[in-house]
Write a protein that holds these residues in place. Structure first.
Motif, PDB file in Angstrom:
ATOM      1  N   LYS A  69      85.510  16.554 -48.572  1.00 47.89           N
ATOM      2  CA  LYS A  69      84.442  17.477 -48.205  1.00 47.89           C
ATOM      3  C   LYS A  69      84.959  18.872 -47.868  1.00 47.89           C
ATOM      4  CE  LYS A  69      81.294  14.371 -48.677  1.00 47.89           C
ATOM      5  NZ  LYS A  69      80.339  14.483 -49.803  1.00 47.89           N
ATOM      6  N   ALA A  70      86.131  18.935 -47.255  1.00 42.07           N
ATOM      7  CA  ALA A  70      86.678  20.227 -46.839  1.00 42.07           C
ATOM      8  C   ALA A  70      88.174  20.078 -46.643  1.00 42.07           C
ATOM      9  CB  ALA A  70      86.013  20.696 -45.542  1.00 42.07           C
ATOM     10  N   PRO A 115      86.835  23.091 -33.228  1.00 39.93           N
ATOM     11  CA  PRO A 115      87.750  24.072 -33.810  1.00 39.93           C
ATOM     12  C   PRO A 115      86.982  25.279 -34.345  1.00 39.93           C
ATOM     13  CG  PRO A 115      88.290  21.859 -34.554  1.00 39.93           C
ATOM     14  CD  PRO A 115      86.976  21.756 -33.822  1.00 39.93           C
ATOM     15  N   LEU A 116      87.605  26.437 -34.230  1.00 36.03           N
ATOM     16  CA  LEU A 116      86.955  27.670 -34.660  1.00 36.03           C
ATOM     17  C   LEU A 116      87.249  27.930 -36.133  1.00 36.03           C
ATOM     18  CD1 LEU A 116      85.293  30.154 -33.945  1.00 36.03           C
ATOM     19  CD2 LEU A 116      87.407  31.298 -33.321  1.00 36.03           C
ATOM     20  N   VAL A 117      86.223  27.783 -36.970  1.00 33.39           N
ATOM     21  CA  VAL A 117      86.341  28.075 -38.401  1.00 33.39           C
ATOM     22  C   VAL A 117      85.930  29.524 -38.612  1.00 33.39           C
ATOM     23  CG1 VAL A 117      85.527  27.498 -40.711  1.00 33.39           C
ATOM     24  CG2 VAL A 117      85.890  25.682 -39.011  1.00 33.39           C
ATOM     25  N   ASP A 118      86.880  30.346 -39.054  1.00 39.81           N
ATOM     26  CA  ASP A 118      86.641  31.786 -39.151  1.00 39.81           C
ATOM     27  C   ASP A 118      86.217  32.221 -40.546  1.00 39.81           C
ATOM     28  OD1 ASP A 118      86.741  34.465 -37.979  1.00 39.81           O
ATOM     29  OD2 ASP A 118      88.475  34.786 -39.275  1.00 39.81           O
ATOM     30  N   LYS A 119      86.848  31.649 -41.565  1.00 39.49           N
ATOM     31  CA  LYS A 119      86.556  32.050 -42.946  1.00 39.49           C
ATOM     32  C   LYS A 119      86.452  30.801 -43.818  1.00 39.49           C
ATOM     33  CE  LYS A 119      88.956  36.507 -42.607  1.00 39.49           C
ATOM     34  NZ  LYS A 119      87.724  37.303 -42.647  1.00 39.49           N
ATOM     35  N   ARG A 120      85.540  30.854 -44.814  1.00 38.31           N
ATOM     36  CA  ARG A 120      85.330  29.726 -45.710  1.00 38.31           C
ATOM     37  C   ARG A 120      85.330  30.205 -47.153  1.00 38.31           C
ATOM     38  NH1 ARG A 120      80.996  25.889 -42.552  1.00 38.31           N
ATOM     39  NH2 ARG A 120      81.508  24.473 -44.278  1.00 38.31           N
ATOM     40  N   PHE A 121      85.949  29.410 -48.009  1.00 38.30           N
ATOM     41  CA  PHE A 121      86.055  29.713 -49.426  1.00 38.30           C
ATOM     42  C   PHE A 121      85.754  28.450 -50.220  1.00 38.30           C
ATOM     43  CE2 PHE A 121      88.799  32.652 -47.226  1.00 38.30           C
ATOM     44  CZ  PHE A 121      88.665  33.859 -47.894  1.00 38.30           C
ATOM     45  N   ALA A 122      85.350  28.617 -51.482  1.00 39.80           N
ATOM     46  CA  ALA A 122      85.201  27.478 -52.377  1.00 39.80           C
ATOM     47  C   ALA A 122      86.580  26.972 -52.803  1.00 39.80           C
ATOM     48  CB  ALA A 122      84.394  27.886 -53.608  1.00 39.80           C
ATOM     49  N   ALA A 145      91.729  32.515 -50.352  1.00 42.63           N
ATOM     50  CA  ALA A 145      91.950  31.993 -49.000  1.00 42.63           C
ATOM     51  C   ALA A 145      93.395  32.220 -48.565  1.00 42.63           C
ATOM     52  CB  ALA A 145      91.594  30.514 -48.955  1.00 42.63           C
ATOM     53  N   PHE A 146      94.339  31.942 -49.460  1.00 38.48           N
ATOM     54  CA  PHE A 146      95.744  32.165 -49.136  1.00 38.48           C
ATOM     55  C   PHE A 146      96.051  33.651 -48.959  1.00 38.48           C
ATOM     56  CE2 PHE A 146      96.570  27.818 -50.728  1.00 38.48           C
ATOM     57  CZ  PHE A 146      97.413  27.385 -49.713  1.00 38.48           C
ATOM     58  N   THR A 147      95.414  34.486 -49.745  1.00 37.49           N
ATOM     59  CA  THR A 147      95.616  35.931 -49.605  1.00 37.49           C
ATOM     60  C   THR A 147      95.126  36.411 -48.239  1.00 37.49           C
ATOM     61  OG1 THR A 147      95.428  36.262 -51.993  1.00 37.49           O
ATOM     62  CG2 THR A 147      95.050  38.174 -50.597  1.00 37.49           C
ATOM     63  N   ALA A 148      93.988  35.887 -47.800  1.00 38.01           N
ATOM     64  CA  ALA A 148      93.465  36.240 -46.477  1.00 38.01           C
ATOM     65  C   ALA A 148      94.413  35.790 -45.371  1.00 38.01           C
ATOM     66  CB  ALA A 148      92.080  35.628 -46.273  1.00 38.01           C
ATOM     67  N   MET A 149      94.982  34.588 -45.524  1.00 40.54           N
ATOM     68  CA  MET A 149      95.945  34.113 -44.515  1.00 40.54           C
ATOM     69  C   MET A 149      97.191  34.986 -44.504  1.00 40.54           C
ATOM     70  SD  MET A 149      97.721  30.383 -43.964  1.00 40.54           S
ATOM     71  CE  MET A 149      96.559  29.931 -42.663  1.00 40.54           C
ATOM     72  N   LEU A 186      88.494  25.524 -46.923  1.00 40.26           N
ATOM     73  CA  LEU A 186      87.946  25.415 -48.279  1.00 40.26           C
ATOM     74  C   LEU A 186      86.829  24.382 -48.261  1.00 40.26           C
ATOM     75  CD1 LEU A 186      91.140  25.239 -50.528  1.00 40.26           C
ATOM     76  CD2 LEU A 186      89.876  27.261 -49.805  1.00 40.26           C
ATOM     77  N   ASP A 187      85.662  24.744 -48.772  1.00 39.62           N
ATOM     78  CA  ASP A 187      84.562  23.788 -48.938  1.00 39.62           C
ATOM     79  C   ASP A 187      84.741  23.104 -50.293  1.00 39.62           C
ATOM     80  OD1 ASP A 187      83.078  24.336 -46.522  1.00 39.62           O
ATOM     81  OD2 ASP A 187      82.602  26.282 -47.411  1.00 39.62           O
ATOM     82  N   ILE A 188      84.758  21.758 -50.281  1.00 35.41           N
ATOM     83  CA  ILE A 188      85.080  21.015 -51.501  1.00 35.41           C
ATOM     84  C   ILE A 188      83.863  20.248 -52.034  1.00 35.41           C
ATOM     85  CG2 ILE A 188      86.535  19.218 -52.519  1.00 35.41           C
ATOM     86  CD1 ILE A 188      88.697  19.984 -50.506  1.00 35.41           C
TER      87      ILE A 188
END
Length: 336
Positions: free
Chosen positions: A35-36, A304-311, A318-322, A333-335
């Motif tokens: 799922k994620a 837990p604090l989820v700050d950013k979500r990507f497909a 997502a890795f670039t943001a990290m 990542l939403d799966i």
């Protein structure tokens, strides 16, 4: 089924989607519809080759949440329909770590959670906390468990203790949340005043901007009335360890978790015994540690604090943001 696979080389640009066959679970195995999944610094280092060359091709990410869709013969720990988290170490169930157990990590050397379907041993999953969303569960196996083990399984944080958390990434924010739930007082550091204010909204008692206050150890001692902190959650590595030693009280604890600023630096060994420091290296934790943590999360309703979500297919972004340090807490990542 779709998976994000590191192929042909190391770097975010080599992470590509790939269709893979679905494997049916064998005896003692379970199939999970994922799922994620969430990102950790370890995942970034694996993808970029900063921790050395992993075997390729490789599906990255150690942290995820899935639902059991099928079970093989003899499975008793979970059932179809259960929501679970794959364990970071597939072979560390209880007790002290062993070299063999530490060689069973998801996301390297074992294919990780950036895929739609996983087949794992039933021993390598645990039921998820009922109070969390799928995205929140996906933050637990590495980041949350690392913070939990450092503060409670190896440490003994008590009400009134001072805990200093370095930065506002996933481990540090979860350490803040766990420490506050235990009644501790928390100091947090960051280079961003905005992030420090967000940390205070989560319960941090004091914030120190290490850009404007580079001698943050002295500032922390001043906050504690000159005594020093009881625990430092040390994620910085080479460039922060000396200040961590200066920040702790006599007989205080440094929980060594990360190496964001590097691995090697000259060290004044006398400062270690002079501080009577307790220094503990933390490599995530066991299944028993995880299940202890789950009970605490449910009892205290910690999220837990989820700050950013990507497909899933946008894992590169997502890795670039990290890599840019844009996040506060966790990137997911939403799966499914």
């Amino acid at each position: 089924m779709r998976a994000m696979v590191l192929q042909e080389g190391y770097g975010i640009e080599y992470l590509k989607p790939q269709d893979r066959p679905v494997v049916e679970p064998g005896p003692g195995q379970v199939a999970l519809a994922m799922k994620a999944a969430s990102l950790n610094y370890r995942d970034l280092a694996t993808v970029t080759g900063a921790f050395g060359r992993a075997r390729l091709p490789l599906v990255p990410l150690s942290d995820g949440c899935g639902v059991v869709t099928a079970v093989g013969a003899g499975v008793t720990r979970v059932a179809v329909g259960d929501r679970v988290a794959p364990l970071f170490f597939q072979g560390w169930f209880a007790g002290e770590p062993t070299p063999q157990a530490l060689g069973t990590a998801l996301g390297s050397p074992i294919d990780g959670c950036a895929q739609e379907v996983m087949v794992l041993s039933e021993q390598g999953v645990s039921k998820a906390p009922a109070n969390l969303t799928d995205a929140e569960v996906a933050c637990l196996p590495c980041a949350a468990l690392t913070a939990w083990r450092g503060l409670f399984a190896e440490g003994n944080v008590k009400p009134g203790d001072w805990v200093l958390c370095q930065g506002t990434g996933g481990v540090s924010i979860l350490a803040l949340q766990f420490a506050k739930a235990a009644g501790a007082r928390v100091i947090i550091t960051s280079s961003s005043d905005e992030k420090l204010e967000r940390a205070k909204e989560l319960g941090a008692d004091f914030g120190i901007n290490y850009r404007t206050t580079p001698d943050w150890a002295t500032a922390a001692r001043k906050i504690t009335g000159g005594r020093g902190v009881d625990y430092v959650v040390e994620v910085g590595g080479a460039d922060t360890f000396t200040q961590s030693l200066a920040a702790i009280r006599l007989g205080g604890n440094i929980v060594v978790i990360g190496l964001l600023s590097g691995m090697m630096k000259d060290m004044n060994v006398a400062a270690i015994f002079g501080a009577n420091a307790h220094i503990t290296g933390i490599t995530v934790g066991s299944r028993t540690n995880f299940e202890d943590m789950v009970r605490a999360i449910e009892a205290n309703d910690i999220h837990p604090l989820v700050d950013k979500r990507f497909a899933l297919e946008d894992a590169g972004s997502a890795f670039t943001a990290m890599k840019a340090g844009e996040h506060f807490g966790k990137i997911v990542l939403d799966i499914g």
